[in-house]
Design a protein around this motif. Structure first.
Motif, PDB file in Angstrom:
ATOM      1  N   ARG A  11      -4.270  -5.804   7.593  1.00 31.48           N
ATOM      2  CA  ARG A  11      -3.221  -5.774   8.618  1.00 31.48           C
ATOM      3  C   ARG A  11      -3.181  -4.402   9.297  1.00 31.48           C
ATOM      4  O   ARG A  11      -3.080  -4.297  10.526  1.00 31.48           O
ATOM      5  CB  ARG A  11      -1.877  -6.107   7.978  1.00 31.48           C
ATOM      6  CG  ARG A  11      -0.730  -6.141   8.982  1.00 31.48           C
ATOM      7  CD  ARG A  11       0.563  -6.606   8.339  1.00 31.48           C
ATOM      8  NE  ARG A  11       0.477  -8.011   7.965  1.00 31.48           N
ATOM      9  CZ  ARG A  11       0.448  -8.453   6.704  1.00 31.48           C
ATOM     10  NH1 ARG A  11       0.493  -7.597   5.702  1.00 31.48           N
ATOM     11  NH2 ARG A  11       0.375  -9.739   6.444  1.00 31.48           N
ATOM     12  N   ILE A  12      -3.282  -3.349   8.525  1.00 33.17           N
ATOM     13  CA  ILE A  12      -3.302  -2.000   9.095  1.00 33.17           C
ATOM     14  C   ILE A  12      -4.556  -1.792   9.928  1.00 33.17           C
ATOM     15  O   ILE A  12      -4.520  -1.202  11.020  1.00 33.17           O
ATOM     16  CB  ILE A  12      -3.207  -0.946   7.986  1.00 33.17           C
ATOM     17  CG1 ILE A  12      -1.888  -1.083   7.231  1.00 33.17           C
ATOM     18  CG2 ILE A  12      -3.326   0.465   8.565  1.00 33.17           C
ATOM     19  CD1 ILE A  12      -1.760  -0.161   6.035  1.00 33.17           C
ATOM     20  N   SER A  13      -5.696  -2.267   9.449  1.00 30.04           N
ATOM     21  CA  SER A  13      -6.954  -2.118  10.185  1.00 30.04           C
ATOM     22  C   SER A  13      -6.892  -2.796  11.544  1.00 30.04           C
ATOM     23  O   SER A  13      -7.409  -2.279  12.535  1.00 30.04           O
ATOM     24  CB  SER A  13      -8.122  -2.688   9.359  1.00 30.04           C
ATOM     25  OG  SER A  13      -8.358  -1.898   8.216  1.00 30.04           O
ATOM     26  N   THR A  14      -6.241  -3.949  11.595  1.00 31.27           N
ATOM     27  CA  THR A  14      -6.085  -4.647  12.871  1.00 31.27           C
ATOM     28  C   THR A  14      -5.285  -3.804  13.857  1.00 31.27           C
ATOM     29  O   THR A  14      -5.645  -3.688  15.041  1.00 31.27           O
ATOM     30  CB  THR A  14      -5.405  -6.006  12.662  1.00 31.27           C
ATOM     31  OG1 THR A  14      -6.214  -6.813  11.797  1.00 31.27           O
ATOM     32  CG2 THR A  14      -5.216  -6.731  13.988  1.00 31.27           C
ATOM     33  N   LEU A  15      -4.228  -3.187  13.376  1.00 31.05           N
ATOM     34  CA  LEU A  15      -3.423  -2.313  14.236  1.00 31.05           C
ATOM     35  C   LEU A  15      -4.237  -1.110  14.718  1.00 31.05           C
ATOM     36  O   LEU A  15      -4.168  -0.728  15.896  1.00 31.05           O
ATOM     37  CB  LEU A  15      -2.184  -1.836  13.482  1.00 31.05           C
ATOM     38  CG  LEU A  15      -1.158  -2.903  13.085  1.00 31.05           C
ATOM     39  CD1 LEU A  15      -0.075  -2.295  12.194  1.00 31.05           C
ATOM     40  CD2 LEU A  15      -0.530  -3.538  14.321  1.00 31.05           C
ATOM     41  N   LEU A  16      -5.013  -0.518  13.833  1.00 27.93           N
ATOM     42  CA  LEU A  16      -5.829   0.642  14.200  1.00 27.93           C
ATOM     43  C   LEU A  16      -6.923   0.256  15.186  1.00 27.93           C
ATOM     44  O   LEU A  16      -7.249   1.023  16.100  1.00 27.93           O
ATOM     45  CB  LEU A  16      -6.437   1.269  12.941  1.00 27.93           C
ATOM     46  CG  LEU A  16      -5.437   1.903  11.972  1.00 27.93           C
ATOM     47  CD1 LEU A  16      -6.151   2.385  10.711  1.00 27.93           C
ATOM     48  CD2 LEU A  16      -4.701   3.057  12.627  1.00 27.93           C
ATOM     49  N   ALA A 130      -7.099   0.860  -0.906  1.00 30.04           N
ATOM     50  CA  ALA A 130      -7.752   2.043  -0.334  1.00 30.04           C
ATOM     51  C   ALA A 130      -9.149   1.716   0.160  1.00 30.04           C
ATOM     52  O   ALA A 130      -9.560   2.156   1.238  1.00 30.04           O
ATOM     53  CB  ALA A 130      -7.794   3.159  -1.377  1.00 30.04           C
ATOM     54  N   SER A 131      -9.887   0.928  -0.600  1.00 31.11           N
ATOM     55  CA  SER A 131     -11.249   0.575  -0.219  1.00 31.11           C
ATOM     56  C   SER A 131     -11.273  -0.198   1.096  1.00 31.11           C
ATOM     57  O   SER A 131     -12.084   0.077   1.984  1.00 31.11           O
ATOM     58  CB  SER A 131     -11.892  -0.263  -1.333  1.00 31.11           C
ATOM     59  OG  SER A 131     -13.150  -0.760  -0.935  1.00 31.11           O
ATOM     60  N   TYR A 132     -10.354  -1.167   1.255  1.00 30.97           N
ATOM     61  CA  TYR A 132     -10.341  -1.991   2.467  1.00 30.97           C
ATOM     62  C   TYR A 132      -9.729  -1.250   3.650  1.00 30.97           C
ATOM     63  O   TYR A 132     -10.081  -1.526   4.801  1.00 30.97           O
ATOM     64  CB  TYR A 132      -9.607  -3.305   2.206  1.00 30.97           C
ATOM     65  CG  TYR A 132     -10.509  -4.348   1.609  1.00 30.97           C
ATOM     66  CD1 TYR A 132     -11.037  -5.374   2.389  1.00 30.97           C
ATOM     67  CD2 TYR A 132     -10.879  -4.291   0.271  1.00 30.97           C
ATOM     68  CE1 TYR A 132     -11.896  -6.314   1.856  1.00 30.97           C
ATOM     69  CE2 TYR A 132     -11.739  -5.223  -0.276  1.00 30.97           C
ATOM     70  CZ  TYR A 132     -12.242  -6.237   0.520  1.00 30.97           C
ATOM     71  OH  TYR A 132     -13.109  -7.155  -0.019  1.00 30.97           O
ATOM     72  N   LEU A 133      -8.828  -0.306   3.385  1.00 30.21           N
ATOM     73  CA  LEU A 133      -8.280   0.489   4.477  1.00 30.21           C
ATOM     74  C   LEU A 133      -9.331   1.444   5.036  1.00 30.21           C
ATOM     75  O   LEU A 133      -9.500   1.554   6.254  1.00 30.21           O
ATOM     76  CB  LEU A 133      -7.076   1.290   3.983  1.00 30.21           C
ATOM     77  CG  LEU A 133      -6.482   2.299   4.978  1.00 30.21           C
ATOM     78  CD1 LEU A 133      -5.870   1.587   6.175  1.00 30.21           C
ATOM     79  CD2 LEU A 133      -5.457   3.196   4.299  1.00 30.21           C
ATOM     80  N   LEU A 134     -10.052   2.122   4.160  1.00 27.68           N
ATOM     81  CA  LEU A 134     -11.026   3.123   4.589  1.00 27.68           C
ATOM     82  C   LEU A 134     -12.324   2.498   5.083  1.00 27.68           C
ATOM     83  O   LEU A 134     -12.978   3.046   5.975  1.00 27.68           O
ATOM     84  CB  LEU A 134     -11.331   4.081   3.435  1.00 27.68           C
ATOM     85  CG  LEU A 134     -10.145   4.868   2.881  1.00 27.68           C
ATOM     86  CD1 LEU A 134     -10.581   5.705   1.687  1.00 27.68           C
ATOM     87  CD2 LEU A 134      -9.521   5.745   3.953  1.00 27.68           C
TER      88      LEU A 134
END
Length: 297
Positions: A11-16, A130-134
């Motif tokens: 979800r955060i990655s989509t926003l970024l 952390a792995s999926y965010l980075l």
């Protein structure tokens, strides 16, 4: 029950992606922690992120007694910026996933070895977050050659693109590795740590490195690389590492010397063709799920 770590990170990655486009890496975890925590919890969010150099300390997430504010602290002397970035992502994961469960998150050796402990389960979830965010899996897959194969240069490219350690990049890759794959860390002729992907685990190719001392086979590339300090890749016999494999089973062995001033080691990637699967016991599955938290690299 906490939210799914992969879904929350995605979800955060989509926003970024919408805000900064596809070439937005490495992730500015500190800024994300401040902005996103305020977005999802405007009454109580992360306001401070502090480096605290201290032996044996990696990171923590802590709330004020009245829970009006949260702080992330991390050790800047973990040997690499990649490790520090992963620690920050891990602590943000605790906030996103677990902030309603407790107000202080710290690691202890005892909790890491106790699989029944809720603490260890939360540590694993924070690592996955952390792995999926980075390293979002869709972007990571796009960096690989056709067939999702990996070599030393591709691993270094992923490490640099995402600003993570070589170990973190290798562990992300085994999620989609097309072959049975085991990632190991070697120092002083012994395994420090090991992780098998599902394909390898189901054929009983794994090492219980946290439970027993396992020597590196002297004829392996990893043993030679540790002696000479040079990285490399070659094809050998799987029986060198796994005696129950057929005599003619080949293995690709990759050795990468990690010149970390705080904790040098050799990262090894062992790859084998497919084989007949044999389901493992629950204890073997637990070994493969051992979290990254507490590791020095």
């Amino acid at each position: 029950m906490s939210a799914a770590p992969k879904a929350e990170a995605n979800r955060i990655s989509t926003l970024l992606n919408h805000a900064f486009g596809p070439n937005r890496f490495p992730v500015d975890v500190e800024q994300v922690a401040r902005d996103y925590s305020k977005q999802i919890s405007p009454e109580s969010y992360i306001t401070d992120i502090k480096p605290i150099p201290m032996d044996g300390f990696e990171g923590c997430l802590k709330a004020k007694p009245d829970r009006s504010k949260w702080m992330i602290a991390y050790n800047p002397d973990q040997g690499s910026q990649g490790r520090s970035r992963f620690t920050l992502g891990h602590e943000l994961g605790h906030f996103v996933l677990h902030r309603n469960l407790q107000q202080t998150f710290e690691c202890t050796e005892r909790d890491l070895y106790d699989w029944d402990s809720p603490f260890r389960q939360m540590e694993s979830e924070a690592d996955i977050f952390a792995s999926y965010l980075l390293m979002p899996l869709d972007d990571f897959r796009a960096q690989l050659a056709p067939g999702n194969e990996l070599d030393v240069e591709v691993l270094r490219h992923c490490r640099d693109r995402y600003g993570v350690s070589s170990m973190a990049a290798a562990l992300k890759w085994i999620e989609i590795a097309p072959r049975r794959t085991v990632v190991v860390a070697v120092r002083d002729g012994h395994l420090l740590w090991a992780r098998s992907n599902d394909r390898a685990l189901k054929s009983r190719c794994y090492f219980a490195a946290s439970k027993q001392t396992i020597a590196v086979p002297p004829e392996s590339l990893l043993a030679k690389s540790e002696e000479c300090g040079q990285s490399g890749q070659w094809t050998t016999h799987a029986r060198i590492w796994f005696p129950n494999e057929p005599h003619d089973m080949p293995m690709s062995e990759t050795a990468i010397c990690i010149d970390n001033p705080a904790f040098p080691y050799v990262l090894g990637i062992l790859q084998m063709p497919e084989a007949e699967f044999h389901w493992t016991s629950s204890s073997e599955e637990d070994e493969a799920m051992f979290p990254l938290t507490g590791m020095q690299w």
